[in-house]
Enzyme design. Structure first.
Site, PDB file in Angstrom:
ATOM      1  N   SER A  64      10.361  -0.518  -5.188  1.00  0.00           N
ATOM      2  CA  SER A  64       8.967  -0.757  -4.845  1.00  0.00           C
ATOM      3  C   SER A  64       8.776  -1.915  -3.849  1.00  0.00           C
ATOM      4  O   SER A  64       9.307  -1.887  -2.757  1.00  0.00           O
ATOM      5  CB  SER A  64       8.198  -0.992  -6.144  1.00  0.00           C
ATOM      6  OG  SER A  64       6.846  -1.181  -5.906  1.00  0.00           O
ATOM      7  N   ASP A 276       2.564  -0.615  -0.433  1.00  0.00           N
ATOM      8  CA  ASP A 276       3.799  -1.322  -0.780  1.00  0.00           C
ATOM      9  C   ASP A 276       4.992  -0.441  -0.391  1.00  0.00           C
ATOM     10  O   ASP A 276       4.818   0.635   0.191  1.00  0.00           O
ATOM     11  CB  ASP A 276       3.824  -1.753  -2.254  1.00  0.00           C
ATOM     12  CG  ASP A 276       4.047  -0.595  -3.203  1.00  0.00           C
ATOM     13  OD1 ASP A 276       3.770   0.553  -2.805  1.00  0.00           O
ATOM     14  OD2 ASP A 276       4.502  -0.820  -4.343  1.00  0.00           O
ATOM     15  N   ASP A 280       2.982   3.291  -3.716  1.00  0.00           N
ATOM     16  CA  ASP A 280       2.144   3.587  -4.888  1.00  0.00           C
ATOM     17  C   ASP A 280       1.073   2.509  -5.106  1.00  0.00           C
ATOM     18  O   ASP A 280       0.306   2.591  -6.063  1.00  0.00           O
ATOM     19  CB  ASP A 280       2.977   3.820  -6.162  1.00  0.00           C
ATOM     20  CG  ASP A 280       3.793   2.621  -6.575  1.00  0.00           C
ATOM     21  OD1 ASP A 280       3.805   1.612  -5.846  1.00  0.00           O
ATOM     22  OD2 ASP A 280       4.445   2.696  -7.641  1.00  0.00           O
ATOM     23  N   ASN A 372      -3.320  -5.650  -8.318  1.00  0.00           N
ATOM     24  CA  ASN A 372      -2.410  -5.557  -7.176  1.00  0.00           C
ATOM     25  C   ASN A 372      -2.550  -4.252  -6.395  1.00  0.00           C
ATOM     26  O   ASN A 372      -1.837  -4.030  -5.424  1.00  0.00           O
ATOM     27  CB  ASN A 372      -0.968  -5.752  -7.639  1.00  0.00           C
ATOM     28  CG  ASN A 372      -0.546  -4.705  -8.661  1.00  0.00           C
ATOM     29  OD1 ASN A 372      -0.971  -3.553  -8.609  1.00  0.00           O
ATOM     30  ND2 ASN A 372       0.286  -5.104  -9.611  1.00  0.00           N
ATOM     31  N   SER A 499       7.510 -11.863 -16.985  1.00  0.00           N
ATOM     32  CA  SER A 499       7.468 -10.698 -16.088  1.00  0.00           C
ATOM     33  C   SER A 499       8.375  -9.607 -16.638  1.00  0.00           C
ATOM     34  O   SER A 499       9.397  -9.882 -17.255  1.00  0.00           O
ATOM     35  CB  SER A 499       7.946 -11.114 -14.705  1.00  0.00           C
ATOM     36  OG  SER A 499       8.402  -9.992 -13.990  1.00  0.00           O
ATOM     37  N   THR A 501       9.567  -7.359 -14.464  1.00  0.00           N
ATOM     38  CA  THR A 501      10.350  -6.900 -13.317  1.00  0.00           C
ATOM     39  C   THR A 501      11.162  -8.008 -12.649  1.00  0.00           C
ATOM     40  O   THR A 501      11.998  -7.735 -11.809  1.00  0.00           O
ATOM     41  CB  THR A 501       9.442  -6.280 -12.230  1.00  0.00           C
ATOM     42  OG1 THR A 501       8.538  -7.291 -11.782  1.00  0.00           O
ATOM     43  CG2 THR A 501       8.661  -5.100 -12.748  1.00  0.00           C
TER      44      THR A 501
HETATM   45  P1  NG1 Z   1       5.544  -7.870 -13.858  1.00  0.00           P
HETATM   46  O1  NG1 Z   1       6.727  -8.308 -13.069  1.00  0.00           O
HETATM   47  O2  NG1 Z   1       5.843  -7.420 -15.270  1.00  0.00           O
HETATM   48  O3  NG1 Z   1       4.417  -8.877 -13.783  1.00  0.00           O
HETATM   49  C1  NG1 Z   1       4.665  -6.385 -11.803  1.00  0.00           C
HETATM   50  C2  NG1 Z   1       3.167  -6.372 -11.664  1.00  0.00           C
HETATM   51  C3  NG1 Z   1       2.612  -5.275 -12.538  1.00  0.00           C
HETATM   52  C4  NG1 Z   1       3.253  -3.931 -12.221  1.00  0.00           C
HETATM   53  C5  NG1 Z   1       4.785  -4.057 -12.222  1.00  0.00           C
HETATM   54  C6  NG1 Z   1       5.486  -2.810 -11.769  1.00  0.00           C
HETATM   55  C7  NG1 Z   1       1.650  -8.274 -11.339  1.00  0.00           C
HETATM   56  C8  NG1 Z   1       1.170  -9.579 -11.839  1.00  0.00           C
HETATM   57  N1  NG1 Z   1       2.576  -7.660 -12.070  1.00  0.00           N
HETATM   58  O4  NG1 Z   1       4.984  -6.546 -13.161  1.00  0.00           O
HETATM   59  O5  NG1 Z   1       1.234  -5.226 -12.392  1.00  0.00           O
HETATM   60  O6  NG1 Z   1       2.777  -3.416 -11.004  1.00  0.00           O
HETATM   61  O7  NG1 Z   1       5.207  -5.144 -11.390  1.00  0.00           O
HETATM   62  O8  NG1 Z   1       5.623  -2.698 -10.406  1.00  0.00           O
HETATM   63  O9  NG1 Z   1       1.179  -7.804 -10.294  1.00  0.00           O
HETATM   64 ZN    ZN Z   2       5.362   0.365  -5.755  1.00  0.00          ZN
END
Ligand code: NG1
Ligand code: ZN
Length: 542
Positions: A64, A276, A280, A372, A499, A501
């Site tokens: 992504s 992005d 998506d 986002n 987080s 990710t």
């Molecule tokens: P994490 O890294 O869990 O905050 C981020 C985004 C989520 C979602 C995921 C998947 C923010 C604050 N967090 O997650 O909304 O889009 O990535 O791509 O934007």
């Molecule tokens: Zn994406």
């Protein structure tokens, strides 16, 4: 199971010693060179999931908005949804098994999930434009093949396109044709019909500049161009021919830094948007005549769509239950505007698309967006049937016309997952039909000043949260400290969460001024650093 084949192929995609990864909010994500074994094993898991569900499963290779050097993989369930949570655990087990344990773990999963290994398995594969994606998707293919599954490789696609074709395949074409051509035709037909309506009411030609994050969106917009009505002119920037994926551009960069992407020249009041890396997510923005940058994020997109759909539902005289689903990152001003002015119920759920999607399914019309820019609209089957019937048979002209607009909206929206291309067309159609400029849309409400920060800690899982992640339960004392800090500022709010990710703790704060939001976010970051085992140097003021 072909035990010899499994040994041979797992040796080709060995697991680096000591590496453990977890299937998180967006599947697996890591540095690309650490992921080959994960890809191979996710190919295997997709074959097993296909056998368990008797349906085609999707595997998307992408990270992504993450840097070009990263990669990732996620599975897509039969109706285009995210992988069922019970299988996330199997994904983690399989990804972390030692090479010699693979056969045992596969057998265990088959037992736990009642998978009949004799059944056919079918998997659709897609990938983004990262240099590592092709080789990694080959590892996915090896994983499917070693368990005797069939596959169709769609090659380069946006994440939402893969979700779309999986859904089409498993609904026997009811949702559309499981091809990219089918996707372009369905969306462009609905869009053209909507745009035609706005042109008849005197709307001028629409122009839009699109930053594609140097990713897949640029390729797919180029493919789609021949299908677009001439009345809409799009100009693509950051198409990946010159610069690196997601580097200083794309929806995430624009949202986080609240500034325009590199490589897009923006004149005052021009409409611009950013996708992005896997297309998506989408955010809109413009620069005013004084040169100030204005971001129109997922919250404002949800607001625009809510206003539009609510008006249409009122016109068709249907009392369908509509709601908006957000996360704690939604700007407080958007929540207030939706509840008090638009008068639509708003629900807050945990971060991660699957949570938003799940909640939105409870309503006839469920609009969900992350701040986002990831989001979509879900229509219940009953609501869709009612609308389609009214569009065909309703005697009252005004009601029938409103139902037709709704019907086209249903076809234009990718209901499987957030989709930058589809969302962009939805937004352009609404703006055209309502005769709204970006500036008027932006003026619906003013965002409360906010700040999003990251803090490095030794183990981010020491932070546990509750109340849709708005309150920290552990470590002890952290929430009390946050409460005390929030009290120091007006119109303020702050929360922290690990987080899903990245290896960081995210800190979010809102307050009456940008300085105060920045100061509050910084103070909360320090509290996290001190109470949750901060790593490296303490966070610096903004
Ligand atoms: P994490 O890294 O869990 O905050 C981020 C985004 C989520 C979602 C995921 C998947 C923010 C604050 N967090 O997650 O909304 O889009 O990535 O791509 O934007
Ligand atoms: Zn994406």
């Amino acid at each position: 199971m072909d035990v010899e084949g499994l040994k041979k192929y797992s040796a080709l995609h060995p697991k680096p010693a000591g590496l453990t990864l977890q299937y998180g909010t967006a599947g697996f994500r890591s540095k690309a060179q650490q992921l080959e074994h994960v890809m191979f094993r996710m190919g295997m898991l997709a074959a097993l999931r296909s056998r368990a569900t008797g349906a085609t499963i999707g595997v998307m290779v992408t990270a992504s908005h993450n840097p070009e050097e990263d990669n990732g993989v996620k599975l897509v369930d039969p109706l285009g949804e995210m992988l069922h949570p019970s299988w996330e655990e199997y994904a983690t087990q399989l990804a972390n098994a030692e090479d010699q344990e693979l056969q045992k773990i596969v057998t265990e999963i088959c037992q736990k999930a009642a998978v009949n290994q004799q059944k056919d398995a079918s998997v659709f594969i897609g990938r983004d434009t990262r240099p590592s994606s092709k080789e990694l998707s080959q590892a996915v293919i090896d994983g499917i093949s070693v368990l005797g599954g069939q596959y169709h490789d769609y090659g380069l696609v946006t994440t939402p396109q893969l979700h779309y074709v999986v859904c089409c395949q498993n609904t026997q074409g009811q949702y559309g044709k499981p091809t990219l051509e089918g996707y372009y035709q369905k969306l462009s037909k609905a869009f053209t019909e909507l745009i035609k309506k706005s042109l008849s009411s005197g709307e001028a030609q629409r122009q839009l500049k699109i930053d594609c994050a140097n990713g897949i969106g640029a390729l797919k917009l180029a493919e789609m161009e021949t299908y677009f009505p001439k009345e809409v002119q799009i100009q693509v920037y950051n198409d990946g021919t010159k610069e690196k994926l997601n580097h200083l551009c794309g929806a995430d960069f624009v949202k986080v830094h609240q500034k325009p992407p590199k490589g897009l020249d923006m004149k005052p009041n021009e409409s611009c948007c950013s996708f992005d890396g896997d297309a998506d997510r989408i955010v809109y923005y413009y620069k005013d005549t004084a040169g100030h940058f204005h971001l129109i994020d997922g919250d404002k997109i949800a607001t625009l769509i809510s206003i539009f759909l609510k008006e249409l539902l009122a016109k068709v005289g249907q009392t369908l239950k509509m709601a908006v689903v957000q996360t704690a990152y939604a700007n407080g001003s958007s929540t207030r505007y939706l509840e008090e002015t638009v008068q639509v119920p708003v629900y807050c759920v945990k971060t991660g698309v699957k949570h938003l999607h799940h909640k939105a399914q409870e309503f006839d019309v469920g609009i969900y967006f992350e701040a986002n820019g990831h989001g979509t609209v879900l229509f219940s089957k009953a609501a869709e049937n009612t609308i389609r019937q009214l569009a065909k048979e309703e005697k009252d002209d005004a009601k029938r016309e409103a139902a037709k607009v709704l019907e086209n909206m249903i076809d234009l929206i990718n209901q499987t997952v957030g989709d930058a291309i589809s969302d962009m067309l939805v937004i352009e159609a609404i703006l055209a039909l309502k005769g709204l400029t970006l500036q008027q849309w932006d003026a619906l409400y003013t965002d409360f000043p906010s700040r999003l920060l990251k803090v490095q800690v030794a183990d981010r899982q020491v932070i546990d949260t509750t109340d849709a992640e708005r309150r920290a339960v552990t470590p002890p004392g952290l929430q009390e400290k946050i409460d005390a800090l929030v009290k120091k500022y007006k119109l303020s709010r702050a929360f922290v969460r690990p987080s899903g990710t990245e290896d960081v703790v995210r800190v979010y704060a809102e307050a009456d001024t940008q300085e105060n939001a920045d100061a509050l976010a910084h103070e909360v970051s320090l509290a996290v650093y001190h109470l949750a085992g901060g790593k490296g140097a303490p966070p610096q003021p903004i």
